[in-house]
Design an enzyme around this catalytic site. Structure first.
Site, PDB file in Angstrom:
ATOM      1  N   GLU A 193      74.551  34.454  93.228  1.00  0.00           N
ATOM      2  CA  GLU A 193      74.003  33.094  93.171  1.00  0.00           C
ATOM      3  C   GLU A 193      73.429  32.789  91.798  1.00  0.00           C
ATOM      4  OE1 GLU A 193      74.935  30.606  95.215  1.00  0.00           O
ATOM      5  OE2 GLU A 193      74.086  31.742  96.881  1.00  0.00           O
ATOM      6  N   HIS A 194      73.737  31.599  91.302  1.00  0.00           N
ATOM      7  CA  HIS A 194      73.308  31.164  89.969  1.00  0.00           C
ATOM      8  C   HIS A 194      73.857  32.092  88.883  1.00  0.00           C
ATOM      9  CE1 HIS A 194      70.798  27.753  91.112  1.00  0.00           C
ATOM     10  NE2 HIS A 194      70.477  28.467  92.177  1.00  0.00           N
ATOM     11  N   ASP A 220      77.446  31.791  88.265  1.00  0.00           N
ATOM     12  CA  ASP A 220      78.730  31.226  87.786  1.00  0.00           C
ATOM     13  C   ASP A 220      78.597  30.599  86.406  1.00  0.00           C
ATOM     14  OD1 ASP A 220      77.392  28.946  88.808  1.00  0.00           O
ATOM     15  OD2 ASP A 220      79.149  28.171  89.887  1.00  0.00           O
ATOM     16  N   ALA A 233      73.438  19.978 102.320  1.00  0.00           N
ATOM     17  CA  ALA A 233      72.972  21.222 102.939  1.00  0.00           C
ATOM     18  C   ALA A 233      73.359  22.451 102.121  1.00  0.00           C
ATOM     19  CB  ALA A 233      73.534  21.341 104.357  1.00  0.00           C
ATOM     20  N   SER A 249      79.876  20.004 100.345  1.00  0.00           N
ATOM     21  CA  SER A 249      80.648  18.891 100.901  1.00  0.00           C
ATOM     22  C   SER A 249      81.307  18.083  99.778  1.00  0.00           C
ATOM     23  CB  SER A 249      79.758  17.988 101.758  1.00  0.00           C
ATOM     24  OG  SER A 249      78.695  17.481 100.993  1.00  0.00           O
ATOM     25  N   SER A 250      80.664  17.992  98.627  1.00  0.00           N
ATOM     26  CA  SER A 250      81.270  17.180  97.558  1.00  0.00           C
ATOM     27  C   SER A 250      82.469  17.879  96.936  1.00  0.00           C
ATOM     28  CB  SER A 250      80.247  16.769  96.502  1.00  0.00           C
ATOM     29  OG  SER A 250      79.432  17.830  96.173  1.00  0.00           O
ATOM     30  N   ASP A 282      82.095  26.279  93.500  1.00  0.00           N
ATOM     31  CA  ASP A 282      82.342  25.505  94.721  1.00  0.00           C
ATOM     32  C   ASP A 282      83.770  24.963  94.768  1.00  0.00           C
ATOM     33  OD1 ASP A 282      79.677  26.037  94.859  1.00  0.00           O
ATOM     34  OD2 ASP A 282      79.014  23.987  94.489  1.00  0.00           O
ATOM     35  N   TYR A 342      67.868  22.460  88.954  1.00  0.00           N
ATOM     36  CA  TYR A 342      69.105  23.220  88.658  1.00  0.00           C
ATOM     37  C   TYR A 342      69.341  23.246  87.145  1.00  0.00           C
ATOM     38  CZ  TYR A 342      74.051  24.591  89.067  1.00  0.00           C
ATOM     39  OH  TYR A 342      75.265  25.237  88.965  1.00  0.00           O
TER      40      TYR A 342
HETATM   41  C1  GLA Z   1      75.628  25.013  93.226  1.00  0.00           C
HETATM   42  C2  GLA Z   1      76.608  24.821  92.081  1.00  0.00           C
HETATM   43  C3  GLA Z   1      77.406  26.107  91.845  1.00  0.00           C
HETATM   44  C4  GLA Z   1      76.477  27.324  91.687  1.00  0.00           C
HETATM   45  C5  GLA Z   1      75.457  27.366  92.824  1.00  0.00           C
HETATM   46  C6  GLA Z   1      74.424  28.444  92.628  1.00  0.00           C
HETATM   47  O1  GLA Z   1      76.329  25.206  94.433  1.00  0.00           O
HETATM   48  O2  GLA Z   1      77.487  23.762  92.362  1.00  0.00           O
HETATM   49  O3  GLA Z   1      78.240  25.960  90.721  1.00  0.00           O
HETATM   50  O4  GLA Z   1      75.853  27.307  90.440  1.00  0.00           O
HETATM   51  O5  GLA Z   1      74.779  26.134  92.982  1.00  0.00           O
HETATM   52  O6  GLA Z   1      75.003  29.711  92.727  1.00  0.00           O
END
Ligand code: GLA
Length: 388
Positions: free
Chosen positions: A36-37, A39, A124, A128-129, A173, A223
């Site tokens: 997580e975080h 990418d 959530a 979804s986007s 995503d 973010y």
């Molecule tokens: C969101 C972003 C992803 C990623 C995550 C955290 O989903 O769209 O690119 O950075 O947060 O892992």
């Protein structure tokens, strides 16, 4: 048998535009198992596409007019494929941004009518986007007979989101929504985008997602703030080491231990999360391949703790969901998933333990938070595809 939302999308098309759609596309939301975080730090992620989708039913037109009906917003957006498109701060920016990116590639695009229906919960943290972007993207590919690879379609969706919608997301995503495979999670190296589809557990183990009911307020600024802290870390470490570092991907804990004094306490914590998370993700994939679910689950918990303490993107609701889950026998691991600040947790659970987990969450979570959780037992599905 057709999933009811496919029928819903086709019916919506027929009632809004008359006649039948030529093509129907589905693109899934996602859950990130670990990584997580990482990418946007050119690191590693390990998401799976889940059985919740954006569905697009579409038909090409002989002119350049575009009409898109969103069932979620009960609204039709109109524009033309030969317009200079601009964002308006509404749901239509997602499909429009995708069309804009195809325009930029120099394609001459037909107009089209489309209905979009979805069952990925919005806001959530289940993407979804990205699902809408990939379903619309795949629709454009079919209607205009464009050749584009899955990874390139994902990059196009990310550009739409970064440049048109104005959200500075990484690649995870869109990538999983375009390239996922049923029964697998996708181990992605976000530097260079090489990836490996890794088989998930058999039928005896399930992915259970718990929605905290906290929608992600202030997400974008927090973010972006985390992204800047990482960039700041990279430039300060470059200076301290006298060596050119491209991304936190290039930094080990040994390096951070030696040069971390050059960073503020906050930036040091942010960097520590990213560096340890990259290590955890690679180890977790190896453990999963060895069938070591307990080891995999322990790394999920360590990931949650790092996101909570070092990256500071969890929250008391997500922490509580994890705590409740970890007290249920048969739960291998639990952690927040996605950007954080609300949204969902992901749990890896023995099939027989799913009812006990559901009961524990439904009983204990509302008592403390006053919120109603939602629980989705999910399976891993294919990335964006044509529905026959
Ligand atoms: C969101 C972003 C992803 C990623 C995550 C955290 O989903 O769209 O690119 O950075 O947060 O892992």
């Amino acid at each position: 048998m057709l999933h009811p939302i496919i029928t819903q999308a086709r019916d919506a098309f027929e009632s809004v535009f008359e006649g039948q759609a030529d093509v129907t596309l589905q693109a899934p939301g996602r859950v990130n198992l670990i990584g997580e975080h990482t990418d946007y730090n050119e690191g590693f992620v390990f998401p799976a596409a889940i059985d919740r989708w954006a569905i697009v039913a579409a038909r090409s037109r002989v002119d350049s007019r575009v009409r898109i009906y969103s069932a979620m917003h009960e609204e039709v957006a109109e524009f033309r494929t030969d317009d200079v498109l601009e964002a308006q701060g509404s749901w239509a920016d997602y499909p429009k941004g995708v069309v804009r990116e195809f325009q930029k590639l120099g394609h001459s695009l037909c107009g089209f009518d489309a209905a979009i229906v979805g069952n990925v919960p919005m806001g959530a943290g289940l993407s979804s986007s990205a699902a809408v972007e990939m379903a619309v993207g795949k629709g454009m590919v079919m209607l205009n007979r464009i050749e584009i690879s899955g990874p390139d379609l994902a990059l196009l969706g990310q550009r739409a989101e970064n440049h048109f919608v104005g959200v500075n997301c990484g690649i995870m995503d869109q990538f999983i929504s375009a390239n996922g495979r049923a029964g697998h999670a996708l181990f992605l190296d976000c530097r260079g985008l090489s990836f490996e589809l890794v088989p998930l557990f058999g039928d005896d183990v399930q992915i259970v997602i718990c929605n905290s009911g906290v929608t992600r307020g202030l997400t974008d600024s927090a973010y972006n703030d985390r992204r800047s802290a990482c960039e700041n870390g990279v430039s300060l470490l470059t200076r301290a080491m006298g060596e050119d570092i491209k991304a936190l991907r290039d930094v080990s804990m040994e390096i951070l231990d030696v040069y971390g004094g050059a960073l503020s306490e906050t930036v040091l914590k942010r960097c520590r999360h990213v560096i340890t998370e990259n290590e955890r993700t690679q180890r977790a994939v190896a453990l999963l391949k060895d069938g070591d679910l307990s080891g995999f689950g322990q790394l999920m918990v360590a990931s949650h703790e790092s996101l909570r303490d070092d990256y500071e993107v969890s929250g008391k609701e997500l922490d509580l969901l994890v705590e409740i889950a970890l007290n249920v026998p048969g739960v291998f691991g639990a952690r927040m998933t996605g950007a954080g600040f609300g949204g969902c947790t992901v749990n890896i659970v023995e099939r027989d333990a799913v009812p006990a987990l559901t009961d524990a969450i439904n009983e204990q979570y509302p008592r403390t938070t006053g919120l109603t959780p939602e629980i989705y037992v999910c399976s891993a599905v294919n990335g964006a595809e044509l529905v026959e």
